[in-house]
Motif scaffolding. Structure first.
Motif, PDB file in Angstrom:
ATOM      1  N   SER A  27       0.816  -1.000  -0.113  1.00 13.35           N
ATOM      2  CA  SER A  27       0.063  -0.046   0.057  1.00 13.35           C
ATOM      3  C   SER A  27       0.562   1.185   0.007  1.00 13.35           C
ATOM      4  O   SER A  27       1.697   1.662   0.691  1.00 13.35           O
ATOM      5  N   LYS A  28       0.647   2.073  -1.066  1.00  8.37           N
ATOM      6  CA  LYS A  28       1.445   3.300  -1.220  1.00  8.37           C
ATOM      7  C   LYS A  28       0.956   4.258  -0.102  1.00  8.37           C
ATOM      8  O   LYS A  28       1.791   4.939   0.535  1.00  8.37           O
ATOM      9  N   GLY A  82       8.616  17.426   1.164  1.00  5.36           N
ATOM     10  CA  GLY A  82       9.537  16.477   0.477  1.00  5.36           C
ATOM     11  C   GLY A  82       9.632  15.055   0.822  1.00  5.36           C
ATOM     12  O   GLY A  82       9.505  14.090  -0.394  1.00  5.36           O
ATOM     13  N   TYR A  83       9.534  14.898   2.080  1.00  4.91           N
ATOM     14  CA  TYR A  83       9.734  13.400   2.392  1.00  4.91           C
ATOM     15  C   TYR A  83       8.289  12.576   2.140  1.00  4.91           C
ATOM     16  O   TYR A  83       8.323  11.483   1.679  1.00  4.91           O
ATOM     17  N   CYS A  84       7.265  13.211   2.176  1.00  6.43           N
ATOM     18  CA  CYS A  84       5.855  12.596   1.927  1.00  6.43           C
ATOM     19  C   CYS A  84       5.291  12.745   0.429  1.00  6.43           C
ATOM     20  O   CYS A  84       4.167  12.721   0.271  1.00  6.43           O
ATOM     21  N   ARG A  85       6.360  13.077  -0.440  1.00  4.21           N
ATOM     22  CA  ARG A  85       5.913  13.052  -1.894  1.00  4.21           C
ATOM     23  C   ARG A  85       5.502  11.786  -2.414  1.00  4.21           C
ATOM     24  O   ARG A  85       6.199  10.791  -2.172  1.00  4.21           O
ATOM     25  N   LYS A  86       4.429  11.802  -3.216  1.00  7.32           N
ATOM     26  CA  LYS A  86       3.946  10.640  -3.761  1.00  7.32           C
ATOM     27  C   LYS A  86       4.981  10.121  -4.816  1.00  7.32           C
ATOM     28  O   LYS A  86       4.907   8.773  -5.089  1.00  7.32           O
ATOM     29  N   ASP A  87       5.666  10.955  -5.538  1.00  5.71           N
ATOM     30  CA  ASP A  87       6.440  10.578  -6.725  1.00  5.71           C
ATOM     31  C   ASP A  87       7.766  10.194  -6.485  1.00  5.71           C
ATOM     32  O   ASP A  87       8.618   9.714  -7.258  1.00  5.71           O
ATOM     33  N   LYS A  88       8.040  10.246  -5.213  1.00  4.48           N
ATOM     34  CA  LYS A  88       9.588   9.768  -4.631  1.00  4.48           C
ATOM     35  C   LYS A  88       9.392   8.555  -3.771  1.00  4.48           C
ATOM     36  O   LYS A  88       8.651   8.330  -2.714  1.00  4.48           O
ATOM     37  N   SER A  89       9.797   7.413  -4.288  1.00  3.36           N
ATOM     38  CA  SER A  89       9.514   6.104  -3.606  1.00  3.36           C
ATOM     39  C   SER A  89      10.474   5.509  -2.496  1.00  3.36           C
ATOM     40  O   SER A  89      10.395   4.946  -1.919  1.00  3.36           O
TER      41      SER A  89
END
Length: 121
Positions: A27-28, A82-89
């Motif tokens: 789960s993302k 930045g830490y919670c960005r969806k595009d950074k896995s």
């Protein structure tokens, strides 16, 4: 408030502090909850020494300390976003807030300089 919104979206029940690694792979939302929780924990780890540096450094350098403290706060917001960005896995978005470390060090240096000046007169 940030962590709470991610907790609701991920459906991680209290008192669990984090979702498990297996849950994060599935789960993302749970992965992003862990990122939000970790960014909050990192803030709590760094805030006390920043405040000490701000208060002691502000005795001799009030304007510079206030400016650095304001920049530190802005940098911490950038770190969390930045830490919670969806595009950074891999949580690498947190690097946008790296300035907070340098600002914290500047406050520590100013704090040390203030202490030295108080001792030497």
């Amino acid at each position: 408030m940030n962590v709470s919104s991610y907790r609701r979206a991920a459906k991680v029940p209290y008192p669990n502090a984090y979702a498990s690694a297996a849950e994060c792979k599935e789960s993302k939302e749970k992965y992003l909850f862990n990122c939000a929780q970790r960014s909050h924990g990192n803030y709590l780890e760094h805030q006390p020494q920043m405040l000490v540096g701000l208060l002691i450094g502000g005795l001799k350098y009030p304007v510079v300390s206030a400016a650095i403290g304001t920049a530190w706060c802005a940098s911490r917001v950038a770190y969390t976003i930045g830490y919670c960005r969806k595009d950074k896995s891999d949580g690498s978005g947190r690097q946008i807030g790296v300035a907070s470390s340098f600002l914290e060090m500047a406050l520590m240096v100013m704090s040390g300089m203030t202490g030295y000046q108080m001792i030497t007169g």
